[in-house]
Design a protein around this motif. Structure first.
Motif, short mmCIF file in Angstrom:
data_model
loop_
_atom_site.label_atom_id
_atom_site.label_comp_id
_atom_site.label_asym_id
_atom_site.label_seq_id
_atom_site.Cartn_x
_atom_site.Cartn_y
_atom_site.Cartn_z
N ASP A 109 0.87 -1.17 0.00
CA ASP A 109 0.00 0.00 0.00
C ASP A 109 0.91 1.23 0.00
N TRP A 110 0.44 2.35 0.55
CA TRP A 110 1.30 3.54 0.56
C TRP A 110 2.62 3.23 1.26
N VAL A 160 26.44 2.35 -1.47
CA VAL A 160 27.08 3.17 -0.43
C VAL A 160 26.16 3.28 0.78
N ARG A 161 24.89 3.46 0.53
CA ARG A 161 23.93 3.62 1.62
C ARG A 161 23.84 2.36 2.47
N ILE A 162 23.71 1.19 1.83
CA ILE A 162 23.55 -0.04 2.60
C ILE A 162 24.81 -0.37 3.38
N ASN A 163 25.98 -0.03 2.83
CA ASN A 163 27.24 -0.30 3.52
C ASN A 163 27.40 0.57 4.77
N GLY A 164 26.68 1.67 4.80
CA GLY A 164 26.77 2.56 5.95
C GLY A 164 25.68 2.35 6.98
N MET A 165 24.81 1.36 6.78
CA MET A 165 23.70 1.12 7.69
C MET A 165 24.02 0.01 8.68
N THR A 166 23.56 0.18 9.90
CA THR A 166 23.67 -0.89 10.90
C THR A 166 22.56 -1.91 10.66
N GLU A 167 22.68 -3.06 11.29
CA GLU A 167 21.65 -4.09 11.17
C GLU A 167 20.32 -3.57 11.69
N ALA A 168 20.36 -2.79 12.75
CA ALA A 168 19.12 -2.23 13.31
C ALA A 168 18.47 -1.26 12.33
N GLU A 169 19.28 -0.48 11.64
CA GLU A 169 18.74 0.47 10.65
C GLU A 169 18.14 -0.27 9.46
N ILE A 170 18.76 -1.37 9.06
CA ILE A 170 18.23 -2.18 7.96
C ILE A 170 16.88 -2.79 8.35
N LEU A 171 16.79 -3.30 9.56
CA LEU A 171 15.54 -3.90 10.02
C LEU A 171 14.43 -2.85 10.13
N LEU A 172 14.78 -1.63 10.56
CA LEU A 172 13.79 -0.56 10.64
C LEU A 172 13.32 -0.18 9.24
N LEU A 173 14.25 -0.11 8.29
CA LEU A 173 13.87 0.18 6.91
C LEU A 173 12.92 -0.89 6.38
N ASN A 176 9.48 -0.43 7.85
CA ASN A 176 8.78 0.71 7.25
C ASN A 176 8.21 0.36 5.88
N VAL A 177 8.97 -0.41 5.11
CA VAL A 177 8.59 -0.68 3.72
C VAL A 177 7.55 -1.79 3.61
N ILE A 178 7.70 -2.88 4.36
CA ILE A 178 6.83 -4.05 4.11
C ILE A 178 5.94 -4.45 5.27
N ALA A 179 6.07 -3.79 6.43
CA ALA A 179 5.28 -4.24 7.58
C ALA A 179 3.90 -3.61 7.64
N GLY A 180 3.60 -2.67 6.76
CA GLY A 180 2.28 -2.07 6.71
C GLY A 180 2.20 -0.77 7.49
N LEU A 181 1.58 0.25 6.88
CA LEU A 181 1.40 1.55 7.49
C LEU A 181 -0.08 1.77 7.78
N SER A 187 0.71 -6.83 6.16
CA SER A 187 2.17 -6.81 6.11
C SER A 187 2.69 -8.14 5.59
N TYR A 188 4.00 -8.16 5.31
CA TYR A 188 4.65 -9.34 4.75
C TYR A 188 5.93 -9.64 5.50
N SER A 189 6.39 -10.85 5.35
CA SER A 189 7.75 -11.20 5.74
C SER A 189 8.63 -11.04 4.50
N ARG A 190 9.93 -11.15 4.69
CA ARG A 190 10.86 -10.99 3.57
C ARG A 190 10.62 -12.05 2.49
N GLU A 191 10.31 -13.25 2.91
CA GLU A 191 10.10 -14.32 1.93
C GLU A 191 8.72 -14.22 1.28
N SER A 192 7.69 -13.92 2.07
CA SER A 192 6.35 -13.90 1.49
C SER A 192 6.16 -12.74 0.51
#
Length: 389
Positions: A109-110, A160-173, A176-181, A187-192
């Motif tokens: 969705d959005w 460059v962006r992904i190399n500068g992100m921590t694991e926590a920042e990746i999980l938050l991203l 935000n993108v797939i867990a539903g707003l 929402s989805y999991s990474r595999e689904s």
């Protein structure tokens, strides 16, 4: 215009009393507790309507009755879900709620990548950052063929962006993108999500567009019978994500929808923020071109960046000339002798709500109150100028 406010039901931290204090007259809401695909019962709609009216407000718009993914793919139990949708629309009409906003976005969705983008005045906005999205799609989700959807410059910036992100920042991203707003459809999991994405990519844009038309050809006659106007919400953002087809992103998309099912019950939601995230969309032209089919309005503003990124600006301070857009909408109302429900869409996180756990992203009370007051001032001024001519 009818001033409305999105309310997420009895569990919303913003009460109907606070909405009335803001000066809104109408409520935009949904039966969020009903599972996507299930039919809405008349008694449930009437009970929610009674609760809203008890607070001195009117249930102006249903946003939304979600469209099940099986309908969008025309697979699985899509026939059952279409029948359920027809029942829901009929019951909305019987209950006297005659406007239904819905969307036909595939999978997600959005979508935003940052729900707390700090502005110079220290309030917080929602942001879609293209490099973050590409980084997630290519290097985290690892969607097959994703690299081909982006330019070398976008891929390098994402690397460059992904190399500068921590694991926590990746999980938050990812969250935000797939867990539903708020107001989304799950929402989805990474595999689904990878499985769902591929299913829609396999359809292609034109087959997906035809699935929308087939859905409307079945549902619009029911809407007509019960005096309901369906108004489709544009894609948000109005360009492809994950290589998915998009069919409600431009004026041409809107024209095809209107022409496919030429009924007064087949209309549009003018979401200024969604259409406005594309520089080639002329919002005033869209309103004027479909003046008899704009049934609902979301007023918010965005500031666009050259790579497709954008963030949600103050309601009167962005790339959309909000005064010109409202002027066009007021002229449409006068031309067709109607009043269009509008709501201040989203709002900055500010003041005492910063850090509060119960504030839905984009749906702060103070931020929307600020937006509503600004929009109200524009509307009153334009109406006064029109009266003095």
């Amino acid at each position: 215009m009818i001033e409305t406010w999105r309310w997420f039901g009895p569990g919303d931290s913003i009460s109907l009393e606070k909405i009335a204090q803001a000066g809104a007259k109408g409520i935009v809401s949904s039966l969020h507790e009903v599972k996507t695909g299930d039919a809405w019962h008349l008694d449930d709609i009437l009970e929610r309507k009674k609760l809203i009216e008890k607070a001195g407000l009117t249930w102006s718009v249903i946003e939304s009755i979600p469209v099940h993914n099986d309908i969008k793919t025309r697979s699985g139990d899509f026939k059952k879900y279409i029948e359920n949708y027809k029942t829901s629309v009929a019951n909305a009409g019987k209950a006297g709620v005659d406007t239904v906003c819905y969307n036909f976005m595939p999978v997600v969705d959005w979508t935003r990548t940052n729900l707390n983008y700090k502005l110079p005045n220290t309030s917080f906005a929602l942001r879609f950052e293209m490099s973050d999205f590409v980084a997630y799609d290519v290097f985290v989700l690892e969607r097959p063929g994703a690299e081909a959807d982006y330019t070398p410059e976008q891929l390098e910036k994402a690397r460059v962006r992904i190399n500068g992100m921590t694991e926590a920042e990746i999980l938050l991203l990812e969250k935000n993108v797939i867990a539903g707003l708020p107001g989304g459809e799950g929402s989805y999991s990474r595999e689904s999500i990878k499985v769902a994405i591929q299913e829609f990519i396999n359809l292609g844009t034109e087959r997906f567009r035809n699935h929308l038309f087939e859905f409307l050809r079945e549902v619009i006659p029911v809407a007509e019978e019960h005096g309901v106007k369906l108004c489709i919400h544009p894609d948000d953002p109005p360009f492809s994500l994950f290589g998915l087809p998009r069919v409600v992103s431009t004026k041409d998309d809107a024209r095809k929808i209107i022409e496919a099912v030429p009924s007064s019950s087949n209309g549009l939601t003018m979401c200024a923020g969604s259409f406005g995230a594309r520089a080639d969309n002329n919002l005033v032209d869209i309103v004027n071109s479909f003046s008899d089919r704009v049934y609902f309005v979301h007023l918010r503003n965005v500031i666009r960046e050259s790579d497709g990124s954008f963030y949600e600006a103050e309601h009167l301070n962005g790339d959309t000339n909000m005064v010109s857009l409202i002027d066009a909408l007021l002229k449409v109302e006068k031309k067709h002798a109607l009043q269009i429900p509008m709501r201040p869409d989203h709002g900055h996180l500010m003041a005492d709500e910063i850090g509060a756990a119960d504030v839905k992203p984009g749906y702060s009370y103070t931020g929307r109150l600020k937006g509503l007051s600004e929009l109200r001032g524009v509307i009153h001024t334009l109406n006064a100028l029109d009266s003095s001519r």
